[in-house]
Motif scaffolding. Sequence first.
Motif, mmCIF file in Angstrom:
data_model
loop_
_atom_site.group_PDB
_atom_site.id
_atom_site.type_symbol
_atom_site.label_atom_id
_atom_site.label_comp_id
_atom_site.label_asym_id
_atom_site.label_seq_id
_atom_site.Cartn_x
_atom_site.Cartn_y
_atom_site.Cartn_z
ATOM 1 N N ALA A 170 0.831 -1.213 0.000
ATOM 2 C CA ALA A 170 0.000 0.000 0.000
ATOM 3 C C ALA A 170 0.863 1.259 0.000
ATOM 4 C CB ALA A 170 -0.930 -0.006 1.209
ATOM 5 N N ASN A 171 2.091 1.152 0.521
ATOM 6 C CA ASN A 171 3.002 2.292 0.549
ATOM 7 C C ASN A 171 3.952 2.304 -0.647
ATOM 8 O OD1 ASN A 171 1.819 3.253 2.831
ATOM 9 N ND2 ASN A 171 3.488 2.742 4.207
ATOM 10 N N GLY A 172 3.673 1.474 -1.646
ATOM 11 C CA GLY A 172 4.448 1.510 -2.884
ATOM 12 C C GLY A 172 5.561 0.497 -3.012
ATOM 13 N N TRP A 173 5.689 -0.398 -2.018
ATOM 14 C CA TRP A 173 6.769 -1.385 -2.034
ATOM 15 C C TRP A 173 6.207 -2.795 -1.994
ATOM 16 C CZ3 TRP A 173 11.680 -0.608 -3.240
ATOM 17 C CH2 TRP A 173 12.097 0.718 -3.340
ATOM 18 N N SER A 174 5.844 -3.296 -3.157
ATOM 19 C CA SER A 174 5.320 -4.659 -3.271
ATOM 20 C C SER A 174 6.458 -5.662 -3.217
ATOM 21 C CB SER A 174 4.570 -4.819 -4.598
ATOM 22 O OG SER A 174 5.496 -4.726 -5.680
ATOM 23 N N ALA A 175 6.104 -6.910 -2.960
ATOM 24 C CA ALA A 175 7.109 -7.983 -2.962
ATOM 25 C C ALA A 175 7.805 -8.045 -4.317
ATOM 26 C CB ALA A 175 6.449 -9.319 -2.615
ATOM 27 N N ARG A 176 7.054 -7.819 -5.372
ATOM 28 C CA ARG A 176 7.626 -7.850 -6.718
ATOM 29 C C ARG A 176 8.683 -6.746 -6.896
ATOM 30 N NH1 ARG A 176 4.360 -7.715 -12.451
ATOM 31 N NH2 ARG A 176 6.219 -7.738 -13.740
ATOM 32 N N ARG A 177 8.368 -5.555 -6.412
ATOM 33 C CA ARG A 177 9.330 -4.450 -6.528
ATOM 34 C C ARG A 177 10.615 -4.761 -5.778
ATOM 35 N NH1 ARG A 177 8.357 1.955 -4.939
ATOM 36 N NH2 ARG A 177 10.309 2.696 -5.857
ATOM 37 N N TYR A 178 10.488 -5.275 -4.577
ATOM 38 C CA TYR A 178 11.682 -5.660 -3.819
ATOM 39 C C TYR A 178 12.494 -6.711 -4.591
ATOM 40 C CZ TYR A 178 9.992 -3.380 0.508
ATOM 41 O OH TYR A 178 9.574 -2.488 1.470
ATOM 42 N N ARG A 179 11.803 -7.742 -5.115
ATOM 43 C CA ARG A 179 12.514 -8.801 -5.851
ATOM 44 C C ARG A 179 13.225 -8.246 -7.078
ATOM 45 N NH1 ARG A 179 7.856 -11.668 -4.719
ATOM 46 N NH2 ARG A 179 7.121 -11.380 -6.851
ATOM 47 N N GLU A 180 12.562 -7.347 -7.809
ATOM 48 C CA GLU A 180 13.179 -6.766 -9.005
ATOM 49 C C GLU A 180 14.459 -6.011 -8.664
ATOM 50 O OE1 GLU A 180 10.002 -4.430 -10.673
ATOM 51 O OE2 GLU A 180 9.112 -6.170 -11.674
ATOM 52 N N LEU A 181 14.473 -5.343 -7.510
ATOM 53 C CA LEU A 181 15.652 -4.592 -7.085
ATOM 54 C C LEU A 181 16.652 -5.441 -6.302
ATOM 55 C CD1 LEU A 181 13.863 -1.285 -6.055
ATOM 56 C CD2 LEU A 181 15.226 -1.712 -8.122
ATOM 57 N N LYS A 182 16.266 -6.697 -6.040
ATOM 58 C CA LYS A 182 17.116 -7.660 -5.325
ATOM 59 C C LYS A 182 17.482 -7.186 -3.911
ATOM 60 C CE LYS A 182 19.045 -9.844 -9.407
ATOM 61 N NZ LYS A 182 18.605 -9.164 -10.584
ATOM 62 N N ILE A 183 16.518 -6.529 -3.272
ATOM 63 C CA ILE A 183 16.670 -6.061 -1.898
ATOM 64 C C ILE A 183 15.348 -6.276 -1.178
ATOM 65 C CG2 ILE A 183 18.454 -4.330 -2.340
ATOM 66 C CD1 ILE A 183 16.171 -2.215 -2.421
ATOM 67 N N GLY A 184 15.388 -6.272 0.142
ATOM 68 C CA GLY A 184 14.130 -6.377 0.875
ATOM 69 C C GLY A 184 14.327 -6.848 2.301
ATOM 70 N N TRP A 185 13.225 -7.224 2.888
ATOM 71 C CA TRP A 185 13.173 -7.537 4.316
ATOM 72 C C TRP A 185 13.183 -9.040 4.581
ATOM 73 C CZ3 TRP A 185 13.674 -3.374 7.240
ATOM 74 C CH2 TRP A 185 13.277 -2.128 6.723
ATOM 75 N N VAL A 186 13.844 -9.420 5.654
ATOM 76 C CA VAL A 186 13.743 -10.774 6.191
ATOM 77 C C VAL A 186 13.487 -10.655 7.696
ATOM 78 C CG1 VAL A 186 15.182 -11.902 4.442
ATOM 79 C CG2 VAL A 186 16.252 -11.006 6.520
ATOM 80 N N ALA A 187 12.697 -11.566 8.214
ATOM 81 C CA ALA A 187 12.373 -11.548 9.641
ATOM 82 C C ALA A 187 13.548 -12.072 10.449
ATOM 83 C CB ALA A 187 11.135 -12.388 9.910
ATOM 84 N N ARG A 188 13.855 -11.373 11.544
ATOM 85 C CA ARG A 188 14.904 -11.802 12.473
ATOM 86 C C ARG A 188 14.304 -12.457 13.704
ATOM 87 N NH1 ARG A 188 18.364 -7.915 14.629
ATOM 88 N NH2 ARG A 188 19.978 -9.492 14.734
ATOM 89 N N SER A 189 13.169 -11.910 14.175
ATOM 90 C CA SER A 189 12.520 -12.491 15.347
ATOM 91 C C SER A 189 11.077 -12.006 15.418
ATOM 92 C CB SER A 189 13.262 -12.107 16.641
ATOM 93 O OG SER A 189 13.179 -10.713 16.860
ATOM 94 N N HIS A 190 10.268 -12.797 16.112
ATOM 95 C CA HIS A 190 8.856 -12.470 16.342
ATOM 96 C C HIS A 190 8.564 -12.591 17.825
ATOM 97 C CE1 HIS A 190 7.938 -12.887 12.033
ATOM 98 N NE2 HIS A 190 8.568 -14.052 12.059
ATOM 99 N N TYR A 191 7.705 -11.727 18.293
ATOM 100 C CA TYR A 191 7.159 -11.847 19.644
ATOM 101 C C TYR A 191 5.645 -11.745 19.495
ATOM 102 C CZ TYR A 191 5.500 -10.700 24.271
ATOM 103 O OH TYR A 191 4.801 -10.709 25.442
ATOM 104 N N ILE A 192 4.931 -12.720 20.046
ATOM 105 C CA ILE A 192 3.467 -12.728 19.975
ATOM 106 C C ILE A 192 2.917 -13.012 21.360
ATOM 107 C CG2 ILE A 192 1.423 -13.783 18.936
ATOM 108 C CD1 ILE A 192 3.218 -14.707 16.613
#
Length: 142
Positions: free
Chosen positions: A41-63
Motif C-alpha cells: 500500500a506504501n508503494g513497495w510490493s514484494a515484486r518491486r523488492y525482488r526486481e531490485l534484489k533487496i528487501g526484508w527478512v524476519a529476524r525475530s517475532h514476539y506474539i
Amino acid sequence: MHRIYEYRHLVTEEEIDGLGHVNNVVYLKWLQDAAVAHSTANGWSARRYRELKIGWVARSHYIEYLQPAFVGQEIIVQTWISTLQKVKSLRKYQIVRPLDSELLVKAETNWAFVNYENLTPRRIPEEVLACFAVIPEQEEPR
C-alpha cells in the motif's frame, strides 16, 4: 502513506485447530500478510523488492496471545513501524475483533533489510525510508 495499516480478515474453518479456535501459527501468517499489504500500500510490493534484489527478512517475532478467535469472526490486524534504523526495523501489530473491540493479540517483528542475492545486511535506501512513517510509542493505537 499509510501510517497505521489495517488488514481485515474473516476467520476460515481451515485456520481452526483441535481446540476449536484459531491455531497459533495462523496468527503469525496474518502478521506477515499485514506487513506485506502495508508495504504494498506504501508503494513497495514484494515484486518491486525482488526486481531490485533487496528487501526484508524476519529476524525475530514476539506474539502475546490475549484472547482466541473463532471461525466466522472478522479480525483486524493493525500494523505500524515503531523504529527504522540503518539496516533494521521494528514493526508492531495488534489484532482486534471489531465485533466487541476485544484485543486478541499484541505482537512485534524485528526485520532486517538485506541484499537478496547474498542475504547480507544492507542499509535501507532513502526511497524506502521515505515511504514509511515511524509511529512513536505514545501515538500507538490502544
